[in-house]
Enzyme design. Structure first.
Site, PDB file in Angstrom:
ATOM      1  N   HIS A 311       0.859  -1.191   0.000  1.00  0.00           N
ATOM      2  CA  HIS A 311       0.000   0.000   0.000  1.00  0.00           C
ATOM      3  C   HIS A 311       0.888   1.230   0.000  1.00  0.00           C
ATOM      4  CE1 HIS A 311      -3.211   2.795   1.102  1.00  0.00           C
ATOM      5  NE2 HIS A 311      -4.043   1.853   0.743  1.00  0.00           N
ATOM      6  N   ASP A 368      -7.978  -5.320   0.001  1.00  0.00           N
ATOM      7  CA  ASP A 368      -8.444  -6.202  -1.078  1.00  0.00           C
ATOM      8  C   ASP A 368      -8.066  -7.660  -0.883  1.00  0.00           C
ATOM      9  OD1 ASP A 368      -7.652  -3.401  -2.920  1.00  0.00           O
ATOM     10  OD2 ASP A 368      -9.668  -4.233  -2.837  1.00  0.00           O
TER      11      ASP A 368
HETATM   12  C1  SDX Z   1      -6.303   0.018  -2.847  1.00  0.00           C
HETATM   13  O1  SDX Z   1      -4.491   4.489  -2.071  1.00  0.00           O
HETATM   14  C2  SDX Z   1      -5.451   3.890  -1.398  1.00  0.00           C
HETATM   15  O2  SDX Z   1      -5.824   4.273  -0.317  1.00  0.00           O
HETATM   16  C3  SDX Z   1      -6.019   2.684  -2.124  1.00  0.00           C
HETATM   17  C4  SDX Z   1      -7.035   1.862  -1.343  1.00  0.00           C
HETATM   18  C5  SDX Z   1      -8.302   2.640  -1.076  1.00  0.00           C
HETATM   19  O3  SDX Z   1      -9.040   2.255  -0.140  1.00  0.00           O
HETATM   20  O4  SDX Z   1      -8.612   3.559  -1.874  1.00  0.00           O
HETATM   21  O5  SDX Z   1      -6.470   1.446  -0.117  1.00  0.00           O
HETATM   22  C6  SDX Z   1      -7.454   0.629  -2.130  1.00  0.00           C
HETATM   23  O6  SDX Z   1      -6.041   0.375  -3.965  1.00  0.00           O
HETATM   24  C7  SDX Z   1      -5.423  -0.969  -2.107  1.00  0.00           C
HETATM   25  C8  SDX Z   1      -4.219  -1.442  -2.968  1.00  0.00           C
HETATM   26  C9  SDX Z   1      -4.744  -2.556  -3.936  1.00  0.00           C
HETATM   27  N1  SDX Z   1      -3.675  -2.885  -4.901  1.00  0.00           N
HETATM   28  C10 SDX Z   1      -3.030  -4.073  -4.822  1.00  0.00           C
HETATM   29  O7  SDX Z   1      -3.174  -4.875  -3.912  1.00  0.00           O
HETATM   30  C11 SDX Z   1      -2.080  -4.324  -5.983  1.00  0.00           C
HETATM   31  C12 SDX Z   1      -0.751  -4.879  -5.458  1.00  0.00           C
HETATM   32  N2  SDX Z   1      -0.051  -3.782  -4.717  1.00  0.00           N
HETATM   33  C13 SDX Z   1       0.929  -3.023  -5.459  1.00  0.00           C
HETATM   34  O8  SDX Z   1       0.621  -2.815  -6.796  1.00  0.00           O
HETATM   35  C14 SDX Z   1       1.406  -1.799  -4.673  1.00  0.00           C
HETATM   36  O9  SDX Z   1       1.660  -2.209  -3.396  1.00  0.00           O
HETATM   37  C15 SDX Z   1       0.540  -0.549  -4.630  1.00  0.00           C
HETATM   38  C16 SDX Z   1       0.160  -0.081  -5.984  1.00  0.00           C
HETATM   39  C17 SDX Z   1      -0.676  -0.797  -3.822  1.00  0.00           C
HETATM   40  C18 SDX Z   1       1.371   0.536  -3.950  1.00  0.00           C
HETATM   41  O10 SDX Z   1       2.426   0.803  -4.791  1.00  0.00           O
HETATM   42  P1  SDX Z   1       3.487   1.957  -4.437  1.00  0.00           P
HETATM   43  O11 SDX Z   1       3.090   2.733  -3.258  1.00  0.00           O
HETATM   44  O12 SDX Z   1       3.778   2.703  -5.684  1.00  0.00           O
HETATM   45  O13 SDX Z   1       4.697   1.132  -3.914  1.00  0.00           O
HETATM   46  P2  SDX Z   1       5.957   0.843  -4.747  1.00  0.00           P
HETATM   47  O14 SDX Z   1       5.543   0.350  -6.092  1.00  0.00           O
HETATM   48  O15 SDX Z   1       6.844   2.022  -4.656  1.00  0.00           O
HETATM   49  O16 SDX Z   1       6.528  -0.397  -3.930  1.00  0.00           O
HETATM   50  C19 SDX Z   1       7.600  -0.224  -3.040  1.00  0.00           C
HETATM   51  C20 SDX Z   1       8.410  -1.514  -3.188  1.00  0.00           C
HETATM   52  C21 SDX Z   1       8.839  -1.786  -4.630  1.00  0.00           C
HETATM   53  O17 SDX Z   1       9.999  -2.573  -4.551  1.00  0.00           O
HETATM   54  P3  SDX Z   1      11.452  -1.805  -4.719  1.00  0.00           P
HETATM   55  O18 SDX Z   1      11.391  -1.008  -6.002  1.00  0.00           O
HETATM   56  O19 SDX Z   1      11.576  -0.936  -3.470  1.00  0.00           O
HETATM   57  O20 SDX Z   1      12.472  -2.922  -4.756  1.00  0.00           O
HETATM   58  O21 SDX Z   1       7.579  -2.629  -2.812  1.00  0.00           O
HETATM   59  C22 SDX Z   1       7.414  -3.487  -3.932  1.00  0.00           C
HETATM   60  C23 SDX Z   1       7.734  -2.664  -5.154  1.00  0.00           C
HETATM   61  O22 SDX Z   1       8.198  -3.514  -6.212  1.00  0.00           O
HETATM   62  N3  SDX Z   1       6.008  -3.896  -3.919  1.00  0.00           N
HETATM   63  C24 SDX Z   1       5.592  -5.132  -4.176  1.00  0.00           C
HETATM   64  C25 SDX Z   1       4.201  -5.095  -3.996  1.00  0.00           C
HETATM   65  N4  SDX Z   1       3.824  -3.860  -3.666  1.00  0.00           N
HETATM   66  C26 SDX Z   1       4.948  -3.118  -3.622  1.00  0.00           C
HETATM   67  N5  SDX Z   1       6.262  -6.248  -4.534  1.00  0.00           N
HETATM   68  C27 SDX Z   1       5.494  -7.357  -4.715  1.00  0.00           C
HETATM   69  N6  SDX Z   1       4.150  -7.416  -4.564  1.00  0.00           N
HETATM   70  C28 SDX Z   1       3.479  -6.299  -4.202  1.00  0.00           C
HETATM   71  N7  SDX Z   1       2.156  -6.329  -4.043  1.00  0.00           N
END
Ligand code: SDX
Length: 434
Positions: A311, A368
């Site tokens: 998140h 989710d």
């Molecule tokens: C919702 O914003 C809100 O409030 C949203 C929400 C709401 O109520 O409105 O809470 C609802 O959208 C919840 C999120 C649902 N999405 C997912 O579950 C999809 C999977 N999650 C990821 O796509 C991700 O965690 C996000 C999109 C939710 C957040 O992405 P960010 O904040 O841009 O984080 P990031 O991409 O900068 O990640 C930081 C690190 C990265 O690794 P490094 O580059 O530091 O090596 O964490 C890794 C990312 O690759 N990472 C993950 C991951 N989520 C982040 N690696 C593997 N699996 C994941 N799910």
């Protein structure tokens, strides 16, 4: 209201030695902000923050999230308390009005919403224009966007009464629109709202009742649906809420703004994740394969991410996910369902949380991760999961939209950029091009 802080942040341009004092604004709780509204005028520079990881887009009194502590407050009330003790329409009233209603206010609000649940009858023809196999979120985008063609008497955003009517119409009609999208996909007749039912009961009735038999309401499912709606009601300046605010900042009508929010919510990185979680669990199939998927999620060359995990704000457990998991157990137990996907999800969470990659990045289950399992147990197909999210989030979007419209400092949202394209160059006639 924000409070100006006597402290300032000093900015020094090392190339020229120029020094700038940037004002600091304090909120009620949480990080203060550095006010950069004068930055370009004074320095000729923009800030740069694609994805808005460090940028506050507005002042809001609706929802506060402490991502480190895993705290979520709506108008100061903990989400855990609201999910356990309140109802969705009471939370809707709280978000729209700033205070929990007294008995008379609550009854009047429930009565108003109840009596706005029907849709203009001609909208039925609108549904008939879609293919039966259309994704219900595509239908939601289309039908909600079309509401301004049927309810143009509540599109004047400068009229507080029209804004209130449009807000109540949207909160009231979203379950009807969603249920009709589901029924249309099944080829079953639409159900009209039943005013003697509660908001959640009415939603279940319109979704699952069929003319051929009497619909028997399951109070456990009705309570679970009401709690699901509460958990998804609002969440600060997430992608879809920011979409609604940006669309609304141009003066667009509320129906068009909510349709834009629905479109943004559909993305798998946002509200579409609940559908993606179930698809992922079905693809994994067995706990012996979890390690393979955790490995894929860690592989930078693999676009796969663990759906329902991570998140932007929460670097601790999403408090909504905890309530959702409790609700999962209640619903499955009541229905006598032993869904292997719940065991698989819990094993997935356990293994992921033991892995350094997830621990280092503070990646926890989000709202989710478990919601899809409840919704599947309640009889929803996975392509309806994000539709339910949209039904619940509509009151949050509307409350945020109203707050923006009523903000006297509100301006049209118009970000700038770092331009890296070609500098000015002469036009070359086609016969002289390489
Ligand atoms: C919702 O914003 C809100 O409030 C949203 C929400 C709401 O109520 O409105 O809470 C609802 O959208 C919840 C999120 C649902 N999405 C997912 O579950 C999809 C999977 N999650 C990821 O796509 C991700 O965690 C996000 C999109 C939710 C957040 O992405 P960010 O904040 O841009 O984080 P990031 O991409 O900068 O990640 C930081 C690190 C990265 O690794 P490094 O580059 O530091 O090596 O964490 C890794 C990312 O690759 N990472 C993950 C991951 N989520 C982040 N690696 C593997 N699996 C994941 N799910």
């Amino acid at each position: 209201m924000s409070k100006s802080n006597s402290a300032t942040f000093s900015l020094i341009n090392d190339a020229t030695g120029d020094k700038y004092a940037l004002p600091v604004l304090d909120g009620t709780v949480g990080p203060s902000v550095i006010d950069v509204r004068r930055l370009y005028a004074e320095t000729g520079h923009f800030t740069y923050d694609p994805g808005y990881t460090s940028t506050g887009s507005c002042e809001s009194a609706l929802t506060y999230i402490d991502g480190d502590e895993g705290v979520l407050l709506h108008r100061g009330y903990r989400i855990e308390d609201l999910a356990e003790k309140s109802s969705f329409l009471e939370v809707a009233y709280l978000l729209l009005n700033g205070e929990l209603p007294n008995g008379q206010e609550r009854d009047s609000f429930v009565d108003t919403i109840t009596h706005h649940t029907m849709l203009h009858e001609q909208l039925i023809n609108f549904y008939r224009g879609f293919r039966r196999d259309a994704h219900p979120m595509a239908i939601m985008c289309g039908v909600v966007g079309a509401l301004s063609a049927f309810y143009h008497d509540s599109t004047d955003i400068n009229d507080p009464h029209a804004r209130m009517v449009a807000s109540y119409r949207l909160v009231a009609k979203m379950p009807t629109i969603a249920a009709m999208a589901y029924k249309y996909s099944l080829g079953q007749p639409f159900n009209y709202p039943q005013n003697e039912l509660s908001y959640a009961e009415n939603f279940l009735y319109m979704l699952f009742a069929v003319p051929a038999e009497k619909y028997v309401m399951n109070p456990v499912l009705a309570r679970a649906m009401d709690r699901l709606l509460i958990l998804h009601a609002d969440h600060e300046q997430n992608a879809s809420t920011s979409t609604v605010r940006l669309a609304g900042s141009s003066g667009a009508n509320p129906f068009a703004c909510i349709a834009a929010g629905i479109a943004s919510l559909w993305g798998p990185a946002h509200g579409g994740a609940n559908e993606a979680v179930l698809n992922m669990l079905n693809e994994v199939g067995h706990k012996d394969r979890i390690g393979e998927y955790v490995k894929k999620a860690k592989d930078k060359d693999d676009p796969f991410r663990l759906m329902g995990f991570g998140h932007r704000v929460y670097k601790n457990y999403d408090p909504r996910a905890k309530v959702m998991m409790q609700s999962c157990h209640e619903v499955l137990e009541d229905l006598g369902i032993d869904d292997p996907l719940l065991d698989l999800a819990m094993e997935f969470e356990k293994l992921a949380r033991e892995d350094e990659y997830f621990i280092e990045r503070n990646l926890y289950p989000n709202v989710d991760f478990y919601s899809g399992i409840i919704l599947k147990a309640m009889g929803f197909p996975s392509d309806m999961f994000t539709v339910l999210f949209a039904v619940a989030r509509t009151v949050g979007w509307i409350a945020q939209w109203q707050e923006m419209i009523e903000d006297p400092t509100q301006k049209i949202g118009r970000p700038r950029q770092l331009y890296t394209g070609p500098d000015q160059r002469p036009y070359v006639p086609v016969e002289k091009r390489g």
